[in-house]
Design a protein around this motif. Structure first.
Motif, PDB file in Angstrom:
ATOM      1  N   ALA A  47       2.026   8.917  -2.648  1.00 53.65           N
ATOM      2  CA  ALA A  47       0.981   8.539  -2.167  1.00 53.65           C
ATOM      3  C   ALA A  47       0.023   9.742  -1.650  1.00 53.65           C
ATOM      4  N   ALA A 104       1.317  10.789  -7.827  1.00 53.80           N
ATOM      5  CA  ALA A 104       1.737   9.740  -8.389  1.00 53.80           C
ATOM      6  C   ALA A 104       2.017   9.414  -9.799  1.00 53.80           C
ATOM      7  N   ILE A 144       2.736   2.373  -3.384  1.00 52.97           N
ATOM      8  CA  ILE A 144       2.066   3.529  -4.563  1.00 52.97           C
ATOM      9  C   ILE A 144       3.557   4.100  -4.893  1.00 52.97           C
ATOM     10  N   ASP A 202       5.098   1.906  -7.426  1.00 49.12           N
ATOM     11  CA  ASP A 202       4.387   1.778  -8.960  1.00 49.12           C
ATOM     12  C   ASP A 202       4.788   3.124  -9.716  1.00 49.12           C
TER      13      ASP A 202
END
Ligand SMILES: CC(=O)SCCNC(=O)CCNC(=O)[C@H](O)C(C)(C)COP(=O)(O)OP(=O)(O)OC[C@H]1O[C@@H](n2cnc3c(N)ncnc32)[C@H](O)[C@@H]1OP(=O)(O)O
Ligand SMILES: CC(C)C(=O)C(=O)O
Ligand SMILES: [Mg+2]
Length: 510
Positions: A48, A54, A82, A85
């Motif tokens: 994040a 990321a 996040i 993902d």
């Protein structure tokens, strides 16, 4: 013997070292080396924190298969989404979620009551466990937390689904006896403690990170978190190489060991030092260049008679001096390729062609090409290949006592146009940097400059590390050459090129 898991956070807590800013390719290179080294968990970043973080966590999670990959998240749904993902591509997605528990952090930073922190921790672990098969929970500043409250919240998060409980000494304030006492207290006062693994995470503010981590191992921790070379926020984290070697050397005391491939330790340390620009002091335990050097007569006499008089670690065990065969200008492609493979350096055919030409050019000037030289050469090629916008074609410096140093440089620019400029400075490096700035046509502020030799000897390669600010962006760069002035120019251009690369990528993703 108990197995102790090694959790490497060089790419997350290590990258929080002031001035360290690893790019995507560098992080991947470090992750591959950590996999080769045999760590159990790689904390690849804080997804994040930025889209770049990321993306690199995602790439590492999809590439690395030999160990678990995790990422850090605050106790917020957004941070955890996040992280999901980035990490779901991993074979066994693992989240590291944390919240501070100490009175100081609760009152001043989080502005939460004890009950609110418990509620927040439980909800976050439940949410994380609904997505991730493995959830690690950390009580930030645990060592300054009331023991009964710490035990209470730990029981709650175990019930909520946490499988690993980390007890950080976030500010490096604890002592070995006190820290071991915390683990002992939790073992005796948390009803579900046997369902989870206990982890240690120490900082070195009082120089006790290794001692504290080992004390926790004796008190029941089965995972040790830290970084290579001990890099990290402020005074840094536990130096993993120290813990690994302490466990190995004093098995009799700890009755515990790791699965680390010990002779990869020195190479891992060198890689991280090279890419972060954080130089390892000569006297650093386990991996410092003086760690196995005996200077005084009585010591030398002892070592000559029997090594173990003054050496408790065999330097070859951790990867020092493993190869005594040097390559030189008479070496051919086969020997060169074989040595790169032995060093674990993966290169494509195309990279190999370019590398061999550079190798021959350098070997012509330098008597022997050491393993350090080869590693530096390969990294240089791999890490800068997408980032060659300004390319140094030639450089000439005029320097003399009582003369103004003058540099003349020729660069190829973004569209392959030739740029030639001359400039002066108070010293040779300043003359080069003033001239390069003129050639680039925009302000480039130099924030840091460091120089190091690769290996020893008068003909050693020079490696320069710089930090700059260009187009409102801070960037670091490295340059490698036989000559310090050329290495300085290359490092500066590498840092500028990295900003251009970053800006180009941002504009593509927008
Ligand atoms: C001990 C450690 O190593 S912790 C990890 C440290 N690492 C980092 O901070 C990574 C880099 N950080 C960042 O990029 C940014 O700080 C971000 C993206 C994480 C957050 O940025 P911002 O939203 O702008 O917040 P900022 O950093 O200013 O403040 C942190 C906020 O998170 C809150 N917070 C801190 N820890 C936690 C937590 N574990 N769970 C929930 N909230 C938390 C703080 O109370 C503060 O909230 P507030 O805005 O309501 O006062
Ligand atoms: C986020 C946690 C694990 C941390 O880095 C610390 O408390 O030092
Ligand atoms: Mg930390």
């Amino acid at each position: 013997m108990r197995k102790i898991k090694i959790f490497d956070t060089t790419l997350r807590d290590g990258e929080q070292s002031p001035g360290v800013n690893l790019n995507y390719t560098e992080k991947l290179e470090i992750a591959r080396q950590l996999e080769r080294l045999g760590v159990d968990v790689i904390e690849a970043g804080f997804p994040a924190a930025s889209p770049g973080d990321a993306a690199s966590v995602k790439e590492i999670a999809s590439i690395v298969k030999g160990c678990s990959v995790t990422g850090l998240a605050r106790s917020t749904q957004n941070d955890m989404d996040i992280a999901w993902d980035s990490l779901r591509v991993s074979d066994e997605p693992r989240l590291h979620v944390f919240i501070a528990t100490s009175p100081i952090h609760r009152q001043y930073k989080l502005r939460m009551t004890k009950e609110e922190v418990v509620e927040n921790a439980v909800q976050s672990v439940k949410y994380a466990a609904s997505k991730f098969p493995v959830v690690q929970w950390s009580a930030e500043d645990a060592s300054r937390t009331e023991l009964d409250y710490l035990a209470f919240i730990v029981e709650k998060v175990i019930q909520a689904g946490a499988k690993i409980i980390n007890i950080p000494d976030t500010v490096g304030n604890t002592t070995p006896i006190e820290y071991a006492g915390i683990f002992k207290y939790l073992k005796e006062n948390v009803p579900s403690i046997d369902k989870v693994q206990l982890s240690t995470h120490c900082h070195d503010d009082l120089g006790m990170a290794t001692a504290n981590s080992l004390a926790a191992v004796l008190a029941g921790a089965t995972q040790v978190e830290g970084t290579f070379n001990g890099i990290g926020e402020r005074a840094g984290n536990t130096a993993l190489e120290e813990v690994i070697l302490a466990l190995y050397t004093r098995k009799d005391h700890y009755n515990a060991g790791t699965d680390i491939v010990l002779n990869e330790i020195k190479r891992t340390s060198d890689l991280i030092s090279r890419l972060t620009g954080m130089v390892v002091p000569g006297n650093k335990a386990v991996i410092g260049n003086n760690a196995y050097v005996h200077e005084s007569g009585i010591h030398q006499d002892g070592v000559l008679k029997e090594k173990t008089t003054y050496e408790i670690i065999n330097p070859e065990l951790v990867g020092f001096n493993v190869n005594n065969m040097f390559l030189g200008k008479h070496s051919g492609r086969h020997a060169f390729k074989t040595r790169l493979e032995e060093l674990g350096l993966e290169v494509t055919e195309e990279e190999m062609k370019k590398l061999f030409i550079t190798f021959k050019e350098l070997a012509d000037k330098k008597k022997e090409m050491t393993d350090d030289d080869l590693v530096a050469l390969v990294l240089e090629e791999k890490l800068s290949k997408n980032e060659s916008f300004f390319d140094l074609k030639s450089i000439q410096i005029q320097y003399g006592t009582n003369q103004v140093p003058t540099a003349t440089v020729t660069l190829s620019g973004r569209d392959n146009e030739m740029i030639q400029e001359a400039g002066t400075g108070a010293g040779s490096i300043e003359a080069i940097y003033n001239t390069l700035e003129k050639s680039i046509g925009e302000e480039v502020k130099l924030l840091d400059y460091r120089i190091q030799s690769v290996g020893a000897g008068r003909d050693a390669l020079a490696q320069v590390f710089v930090k700059i600010k260009y187009k409102e962006t801070e960037s670091s760069g490295r340059g490698l050459a036989q000559d310090v002035l050329e290495a300085s120019a290359k490092a500066y251009l590498n840092a500028v090129n990295r900003v251009i690369y970053l800006k180009d990528r941002e504009s593509v993703s927008i």
